[in-house]
Design a protein around this motif. Structure first.
Motif, mmCIF file in Angstrom:
data_model
loop_
_atom_site.group_PDB
_atom_site.id
_atom_site.type_symbol
_atom_site.label_atom_id
_atom_site.label_comp_id
_atom_site.label_asym_id
_atom_site.label_seq_id
_atom_site.Cartn_x
_atom_site.Cartn_y
_atom_site.Cartn_z
ATOM 1 N N MET A 1 0.833 -1.207 0.000
ATOM 2 C CA MET A 1 0.000 0.000 0.000
ATOM 3 C C MET A 1 0.867 1.257 0.000
ATOM 4 O O MET A 1 0.537 2.259 -0.606
ATOM 5 C CB MET A 1 -0.952 -0.019 1.194
ATOM 6 N N TYR B 1 -13.452 -5.186 8.949
ATOM 7 C CA TYR B 1 -12.145 -5.818 9.118
ATOM 8 C C TYR B 1 -11.603 -5.594 10.533
ATOM 9 O O TYR B 1 -10.995 -6.489 11.121
ATOM 10 C CB TYR B 1 -11.174 -5.245 8.081
ATOM 11 N N GLU C 1 -4.459 10.824 2.692
ATOM 12 C CA GLU C 1 -4.222 9.493 2.146
ATOM 13 C C GLU C 1 -5.482 8.634 2.109
ATOM 14 O O GLU C 1 -5.423 7.462 1.721
ATOM 15 C CB GLU C 1 -3.159 8.771 2.982
ATOM 16 N N ASN D 1 -6.402 6.909 -1.323
ATOM 17 C CA ASN D 1 -5.525 5.786 -1.649
ATOM 18 C C ASN D 1 -5.757 4.607 -0.708
ATOM 19 O O ASN D 1 -5.706 3.449 -1.122
ATOM 20 C CB ASN D 1 -4.063 6.217 -1.591
ATOM 21 N N PHE D 2 -6.007 4.904 0.555
ATOM 22 C CA PHE D 2 -6.291 3.857 1.539
ATOM 23 C C PHE D 2 -7.502 3.029 1.122
ATOM 24 O O PHE D 2 -7.469 1.789 1.139
ATOM 25 C CB PHE D 2 -6.514 4.493 2.910
ATOM 26 N N ASP E 1 -6.943 1.038 -2.303
ATOM 27 C CA ASP E 1 -6.065 -0.122 -2.199
ATOM 28 C C ASP E 1 -6.486 -1.113 -1.116
ATOM 29 O O ASP E 1 -5.795 -2.109 -0.872
ATOM 30 C CB ASP E 1 -4.633 0.341 -1.904
ATOM 31 N N PHE E 2 -7.618 -0.852 -0.466
ATOM 32 C CA PHE E 2 -8.006 -1.641 0.706
ATOM 33 C C PHE E 2 -8.157 -3.127 0.370
ATOM 34 O O PHE E 2 -7.629 -3.993 1.074
ATOM 35 C CB PHE E 2 -9.306 -1.096 1.307
ATOM 36 N N HIS E 3 -8.870 -3.426 -0.696
ATOM 37 C CA HIS E 3 -9.120 -4.830 -1.042
ATOM 38 C C HIS E 3 -7.823 -5.565 -1.355
ATOM 39 O O HIS E 3 -7.614 -6.707 -0.913
ATOM 40 C CB HIS E 3 -10.086 -4.925 -2.225
ATOM 41 N N ALA E 4 -6.935 -4.920 -2.102
ATOM 42 C CA ALA E 4 -5.660 -5.548 -2.452
ATOM 43 C C ALA E 4 -4.796 -5.786 -1.217
ATOM 44 O O ALA E 4 -4.074 -6.785 -1.129
ATOM 45 C CB ALA E 4 -4.914 -4.678 -3.465
ATOM 46 N N GLU E 5 -4.894 -4.889 -0.253
ATOM 47 C CA GLU E 5 -4.047 -4.974 0.932
ATOM 48 C C GLU E 5 -4.598 -5.939 1.979
ATOM 49 O O GLU E 5 -3.843 -6.692 2.611
ATOM 50 C CB GLU E 5 -3.889 -3.584 1.552
ATOM 51 N N TYR E 6 -5.928 -5.921 2.177
ATOM 52 C CA TYR E 6 -6.513 -6.669 3.288
ATOM 53 C C TYR E 6 -7.400 -7.840 2.854
ATOM 54 O O TYR E 6 -7.904 -8.571 3.702
ATOM 55 C CB TYR E 6 -7.308 -5.712 4.183
#
Length: 200
Positions: free
Chosen positions: A1, A73, A88, A91-92, A95-100
């Motif tokens: 992220m 989550y 941020e 961006n948070f 990108d949430f699905h990719a990260e978590y």
């Protein structure tokens, strides 16, 4: 992220919530106090993607500074709320699905600025609201504010609702601005009845 993200414990979160707003959160409904704006996002059967969910929250008020962000989550992983800088937040969420490994908005989303004493809530029944804390002077909702059907233009569902139902949208806006039903309210109500539309 690539975004500096941290978490706080639930104990610390509840302590701050009590200190700033005079509240403890057992249910999301506990945050429905001193509501200064409500936004109808189309009902619980309308599914918003993550960025549309953020659009709805940001439409009510610009977010500044450090934000405390709570999603499903945080409960499932017992990690506590996220701390994210407002600069941020886009961006948070993006990108949430990719990260978590799960979507940012699955049921309820809560964003809190303890500095500005603001609470943004996206509730699973299809309503957003914005609460403004002024503890210790008052922590109760003085009057019920009906949802305002004024959508972010990027949201396809809300935009369609607005243009399909302009009299109803007009009534919601007028009702939200005044503690009493005004003459424009009854004009809009008359338009609804004349067109055979259901109204309360």
């Amino acid at each position: 992220m690539g975004i500096p993200i941290s978490n706080i414990s639930w104990d610390e979160f509840n302590h701050q919530l009590k200190e700033v707003f005079g509240k403890r959160m057992r249910l999301v409904d506990d945050l429905s106090f001193n509501v200064i704006m409500r936004l109808d996002v189309g009902g619980e059967f309308v599914k918003l993607n993550d960025m549309e969910s953020l659009d709805c929250l940001q439409y009510m008020r610009k977010m500044d500074g450090e934000l405390c962000v709570i999603t499903d989550y945080c409960y499932k992983k017992k990690c506590g709320p996220f701390l994210v800088d407002a600069s941020e937040i886009n961006n948070f969420v993006k990108d949430f699905h990719a990260e978590y490994g799960e979507v940012f908005c699955s049921t309820d989303v809560i964003v809190i600025s303890f500095t500005d004493k603001l609470i943004w809530v996206l509730f699973h029944e299809g309503i957003c609201w914005l609460s403004k804390g002024n503890y210790p002077f008052s922590t109760t909702l003085r009057r019920s504010i009906p949802p305002v059907a004024v959508p972010p233009l990027r949201n396809r569902y809300l935009t369609g609702w607005l243009f399909r139902n302009p009299p109803l949208a007009f009534i919601s806006i007028v009702s939200s601005l005044s503690p009493v039903r005004s003459i424009p309210y009854y004009i809009g109500l008359h338009i609804l009845k004349k067109n055979g539309m259901p109204c309360g």
